[in-house]
Design a protein around this motif. Structure first.
Motif, short mmCIF file in Angstrom:
data_model
loop_
_atom_site.label_atom_id
_atom_site.label_comp_id
_atom_site.label_asym_id
_atom_site.label_seq_id
_atom_site.Cartn_x
_atom_site.Cartn_y
_atom_site.Cartn_z
N LEU A 150 2.67 -8.47 -1.18
CA LEU A 150 2.84 -7.23 -0.42
C LEU A 150 1.72 -6.24 -0.73
O LEU A 150 1.17 -5.59 0.19
CB LEU A 150 4.20 -6.60 -0.73
CG LEU A 150 5.43 -7.39 -0.27
CD1 LEU A 150 6.71 -6.74 -0.80
CD2 LEU A 150 5.48 -7.50 1.25
N GLU A 151 1.35 -6.13 -1.99
CA GLU A 151 0.26 -5.22 -2.36
C GLU A 151 -1.06 -5.67 -1.76
O GLU A 151 -1.90 -4.83 -1.39
CB GLU A 151 0.16 -5.12 -3.88
CG GLU A 151 1.31 -4.34 -4.50
CD GLU A 151 1.22 -4.23 -6.01
OE1 GLU A 151 1.72 -3.22 -6.56
OE2 GLU A 151 0.67 -5.15 -6.64
N SER A 152 -1.26 -6.97 -1.64
CA SER A 152 -2.49 -7.48 -1.02
C SER A 152 -2.57 -7.05 0.45
O SER A 152 -3.64 -6.66 0.94
CB SER A 152 -2.53 -9.01 -1.13
OG SER A 152 -3.66 -9.54 -0.47
N ARG A 153 -1.45 -7.10 1.14
CA ARG A 153 -1.42 -6.67 2.55
C ARG A 153 -1.64 -5.17 2.66
O ARG A 153 -2.33 -4.71 3.59
CB ARG A 153 -0.09 -7.08 3.19
CG ARG A 153 0.04 -8.58 3.40
CD ARG A 153 1.46 -8.97 3.78
NE ARG A 153 1.91 -8.30 4.99
CZ ARG A 153 3.18 -8.27 5.40
NH1 ARG A 153 4.13 -8.85 4.67
NH2 ARG A 153 3.50 -7.64 6.51
N ILE A 154 -1.06 -4.41 1.74
CA ILE A 154 -1.29 -2.96 1.73
C ILE A 154 -2.77 -2.66 1.52
O ILE A 154 -3.38 -1.85 2.24
CB ILE A 154 -0.44 -2.28 0.64
CG1 ILE A 154 1.05 -2.37 0.99
CG2 ILE A 154 -0.87 -0.82 0.46
CD1 ILE A 154 1.96 -1.95 -0.15
N ASP A 155 -3.37 -3.33 0.55
CA ASP A 155 -4.79 -3.10 0.26
C ASP A 155 -5.67 -3.45 1.45
O ASP A 155 -6.68 -2.78 1.70
CB ASP A 155 -5.21 -3.94 -0.96
CG ASP A 155 -4.62 -3.43 -2.26
OD1 ASP A 155 -4.16 -2.27 -2.29
OD2 ASP A 155 -4.61 -4.19 -3.24
N ALA A 156 -5.29 -4.48 2.20
CA ALA A 156 -6.08 -4.89 3.36
C ALA A 156 -6.14 -3.78 4.41
O ALA A 156 -7.17 -3.58 5.07
CB ALA A 156 -5.50 -6.17 3.97
N VAL A 157 -5.02 -3.05 4.57
CA VAL A 157 -5.00 -1.91 5.51
C VAL A 157 -5.81 -0.76 4.93
O VAL A 157 -6.65 -0.16 5.62
CB VAL A 157 -3.55 -1.48 5.80
CG1 VAL A 157 -3.54 -0.18 6.63
CG2 VAL A 157 -2.79 -2.58 6.53
N ARG A 158 -5.57 -0.43 3.70
CA ARG A 158 -6.23 0.74 3.09
C ARG A 158 -7.75 0.57 3.07
O ARG A 158 -8.49 1.56 3.24
CB ARG A 158 -5.69 0.96 1.69
CG ARG A 158 -4.20 1.29 1.64
CD ARG A 158 -3.72 1.55 0.23
NE ARG A 158 -4.26 2.80 -0.30
CZ ARG A 158 -4.00 3.26 -1.51
NH1 ARG A 158 -3.22 2.57 -2.33
NH2 ARG A 158 -4.53 4.40 -1.93
N GLU A 159 -8.22 -0.64 2.85
CA GLU A 159 -9.67 -0.86 2.82
C GLU A 159 -10.33 -0.56 4.16
O GLU A 159 -11.51 -0.21 4.22
CB GLU A 159 -9.96 -2.31 2.40
CG GLU A 159 -9.69 -2.59 0.93
CD GLU A 159 -9.71 -4.07 0.61
OE1 GLU A 159 -9.99 -4.88 1.53
OE2 GLU A 159 -9.44 -4.43 -0.56
N ARG A 160 -9.55 -0.66 5.24
CA ARG A 160 -10.10 -0.42 6.58
C ARG A 160 -9.96 1.03 7.04
O ARG A 160 -10.45 1.39 8.10
CB ARG A 160 -9.44 -1.36 7.60
CG ARG A 160 -9.73 -2.83 7.32
CD ARG A 160 -8.92 -3.75 8.21
NE ARG A 160 -9.25 -3.61 9.62
CZ ARG A 160 -8.65 -4.30 10.58
NH1 ARG A 160 -7.68 -5.16 10.29
NH2 ARG A 160 -9.00 -4.13 11.85
N THR A 161 -9.27 1.85 6.23
CA THR A 161 -9.09 3.26 6.62
C THR A 161 -9.64 4.24 5.61
O THR A 161 -9.71 5.44 5.89
CB THR A 161 -7.59 3.58 6.82
OG1 THR A 161 -6.89 3.37 5.58
CG2 THR A 161 -6.98 2.70 7.91
#
Length: 322
Positions: A150-161
């Motif tokens: 779940l944290e990996s998916r969160i990080d994937a969004v945050r890295e793009r914003t």
């Protein structure tokens, strides 16, 4: 191990660990297999699809004056299940059975289960609860693996914003209720921030609470998302005039620019479980559509598209009365 859950998010967390509760709340419906387990809770509120948000709110107020609480527990069924662990919550006694009611029920049965309360107000709190439940049910390693994914998916969004300037972050308002108008709190502010927006009417961890309409108008959101607690898209459609009939609704920047959405608040925004990450990914597609794909239509739809859902909902309600 006999596990009982008293709210949908707890059921989803237990399922994410590869286990199935033997008893659930009357509202637990995900994963679909949860509906096969006996319900050990009941609500004193008539929250069927034909009930308006104002009527439901009034029922809550009335019950608070005359009853012991919004929910009660089927003691006989709970006793028959002989639970080893009960996962409950202490966050909101309107949203689900709370820890106090569970404690009282356990005093009336012969079993002596471990009671695991959850009280999340941020995404980290939700993930911490996942690991606490994992320890309680003997799935500590599984909980750590699920959290990491779940944290990996969160990080994937945050890295793009993370590189989005403040000027390019739209002012966002998310309604947790529409009559009265309530701004979504708890984890919502950080989800919006991670999705690339500004959430100026609530801080991370702040409880959802009513706001004066003039305050919302003064904030003048550039993006509005309507996601009432416990409402799916069809029930939002039936209550859309709670907002559209308000003075100044048409003058909001979000309305003028066609940036108003409806989100299934029941299954997504308001369930502090693993699918909050699904919510984040859906929000990213709404808040920053140039950077992310739009959300699945089962999760969120443009507010103007609710008219079609309203007619379906009306037909469904008529059929249920025949």
């Amino acid at each position: 191990m006999q596990i009982v859950t008293t709210l949908p998010s707890a059921t989803e967390m237990v399922a994410a660990l590869g286990l199935e509760p033997v008893g659930v709340s009357h509202e637990c419906d995900y994963p679909p297999s949860a509906t096969a387990a006996p319900a050990i809770t009941r609500s004193r509120i008539d929250a069927n699809e034909s009930a308006s948000s104002a009527e439901i709110d009034q029922q809550v107020l009335d019950i608070a004056e005359t009853e012991d609480g919004v929910y009660d527990i089927d003691i006989e069924t709970l006793a028959d299940l002989e639970p080893d662990v009960i996962v409950t919550q202490g966050m909101c006694d309107v949203c689900a059975v709370d820890e106090t009611v569970v404690d009282d029920a356990v005093d009336q049965i012969s079993a002596d289960p471990d009671i695991v309360p959850t009280d999340p107000h941020s995404v980290d709190d939700v993930l911490d609860d996942l690991e606490r439940i994992g320890r309680a049910v003997g799935r500590e390693d599984s909980a750590a693996e699920v959290r990491a994914e779940l944290e990996s998916r969160i990080d994937a969004v945050r890295e793009r914003t993370v590189d989005i300037d403040a000027a390019d972050r739209p002012r966002v308002v998310i309604f947790d209720w529409t009559e009265p108008a309530m701004i979504a709190g708890h984890w919502t502010a950080e989800l919006v921030d991670w999705a690339g927006g500004e959430y100026g009417l609530a801080d991370v961890g702040a409880r959802s609470r009513p706001r004066e309409w003039d305050e919302i108008r003064a904030y003048d959101p550039e993006l509005v998302i309507v996601a009432p607690c416990g409402f799916g898209l069809e029930q939002i459609a039936r209550n859309r005039t709670d907002l559209t009939d308000r003075d100044g609704w048409d003058e909001l920047t979000a309305v003028r620019e066609g940036r108003v959405w409806a989100m299934d608040g029941d299954h997504y925004l308001n369930r502090p479980g693993p699918r909050l990450v699904d919510t984040l990914e859906a929000l990213a597609g709404i808040v920053q559509p140039d950077r992310f794909d739009g959300p699945d239509s089962a999760v969120a739809v443009p507010f103007d598209d609710l008219a079609g859902l309203e007619s379906v909902s009306d037909a469904s309600a008529a059929g249920s009365r025949s």
